[in-house]
Design an enzyme around this catalytic site. Structure first.
Site, PDB file in Angstrom:
ATOM      1  N   ARG A  31     -15.754  10.470   0.620  1.00  0.00           N
ATOM      2  CA  ARG A  31     -14.709  10.097  -0.442  1.00  0.00           C
ATOM      3  C   ARG A  31     -15.624   9.691  -1.766  1.00  0.00           C
ATOM      4  NH1 ARG A  31      -9.662   8.644  -0.049  1.00  0.00           N
ATOM      5  NH2 ARG A  31      -9.794   8.140   2.216  1.00  0.00           N
ATOM      6  N   LYS A 181      -7.989   1.350  25.329  1.00  0.00           N
ATOM      7  CA  LYS A 181      -9.364   1.260  25.818  1.00  0.00           C
ATOM      8  C   LYS A 181     -10.109   0.244  24.765  1.00  0.00           C
ATOM      9  CE  LYS A 181     -11.893   3.645  23.064  1.00  0.00           C
ATOM     10  NZ  LYS A 181     -13.275   3.687  22.267  1.00  0.00           N
TER      11      LYS A 181
END
Length: 347
Positions: A31, A181
């Site tokens: 970016r 998780k």
């Protein structure tokens, strides 16, 4: 060979881009133009993956890639909506794990809300530390899509070298495993930070897997998916590996450090911090019991100390250990059998 655009120059995006560049025409998009220029000049991502020299053929640019056969969104869940909106109509695969903050949407739901439910795409997930993948160490992942043909063909394209890629049509199950998780890794990190021992670690991983499976099945996933790479495999790695950001958050909380300082010093996004709250909301709406997730939320929000949260878990009433759900009977098997017809005698 495919033209692949990896959208996001964090650790995982950089690692995957440099591995895929050995077999495909790959562009890594950053970016920030200054970051892109620095990576291209030094052939190294000094901020996120300084240990690895990038493949010489890998292109790095801050200009949005055009004409890719496959786009890979290597951004956190918070940035997925923007990337999905900017991406062209080529298939999009995402690497992020978690729920969108505020909406509770899974990544595929975020993408569908922007690109439409029929746009080709899927999630690439599983036990994978970026540094090990970039070093060429063996790794196994799962590419999941509601379009089984797309999942199979894209897995074949990404599979190669020491990167083994399986495919699955259980998109929800794969994404829920990857999200929850991270919460369980924080819980295990807290226990290890308190020096509660390996018995406690094993118990938390096992019961964490049970929580993950309960939520996953309730949201449309398959129990066997949660026992695979994107569920149990990713949980074991993230809860025990020293490269795990979420585990490191838990370790610091267990040692009594404050969350703002922990996150400030991390330098990377720890998705489990945001996912815990969204997972608990989704569970509450469906009356699903997730005590470990609840305890993690209480610590993250400062309502309990790490030790108080552990004591609260241990004080719960004893219960029968959850068993695997019986297989659903098919319609044919569920119908009552008709008694056999008695043949008439011809005599």
């Amino acid at each position: 060979m495919k033209r692949i655009a990896v959208l996001g120059a964090g650790a995982w995006g950089t690692a995957l881009a440099t591995v895929l560049a050995a077999r495909h025409d790959v562009t890594l998009w950053a970016r920030d133009p200054a970051q892109a220029e620095a990576i291209a000049r030094a052939r190294r991502n000094a901020r996120y993956l300084p240990e690895i020299e990038l493949a010489p053929q890998l292109a790095v640019s801050a200009d949005w890639p055009q004409g890719a056969d496959l786009q890979i969104a290597a951004v956190p869940v918070a940035g997925l909506r923007e990337i999905a909106a900017r991406a062209d109509r080529a298939p999009l695969v995402w690497l992020c794990k978690g729920f969108e903050s505020g909406t509770g949407r899974l990544p595929h739901e975020v993408v569908a809300s922007v690109r439409g439910a029929r746009a080709p795409g899927g999630a690439l997930s599983g036990p994978s530390f970026a540094l090990e993948v970039a070093r060429g160490l063996p790794c196994a992942l799962t590419l999941a899509s509601r379009n089984a043909g797309f999942a199979r063909e894209t897995a074949r394209a990404l599979h190669g070298g020491r990167l083994r890629v399986y495919y699955s049509a259980d998109l929800a199950g794969v994404e829920i495993g990857g999200a929850v998780k991270n919460v369980m890794a924080i819980a295990v990190g807290i226990a290890d930070g308190l020096a509660l021992g390996q018995n406690a670690r094993a118990a938390l991983i096992t019961r964490g897997l049970a929580e993950m499976t309960r939520l996953g099945v309730a949201l449309g996933g398959k129990a066997h998916t949660l026992m695979g790479l994107a569920g149990a495999g990713d949980l074991i790695l993230t809860a025990t590996g020293d490269l795990s950001r979420n585990r490191r958050v838990g370790l610091a909380l267990g040692r009594g450090e404050r969350l703002p300082e922990i996150l400030a010093g991390l330098g990377h996004v720890a998705e489990g911090v945001h996912t815990a709250r969204e997972a608990l909301r989704l569970a509450a709406r469906r009356s699903i019991d997730m005590p470990i997730t609840q305890a993690v939320c209480a610590v993250l929000e400062g309502r309990l100390t790490a030790l108080q949260a552990v004591d609260a878990l241990l004080a719960r009433d004893p219960k029968e250990e959850s068993r695997a759900s019986p297989r659903r009977k098919t319609r044919a098997a569920a119908r009552p059998r008709k008694p056999p017809r008695r043949r008439r005698s011809k005599g």
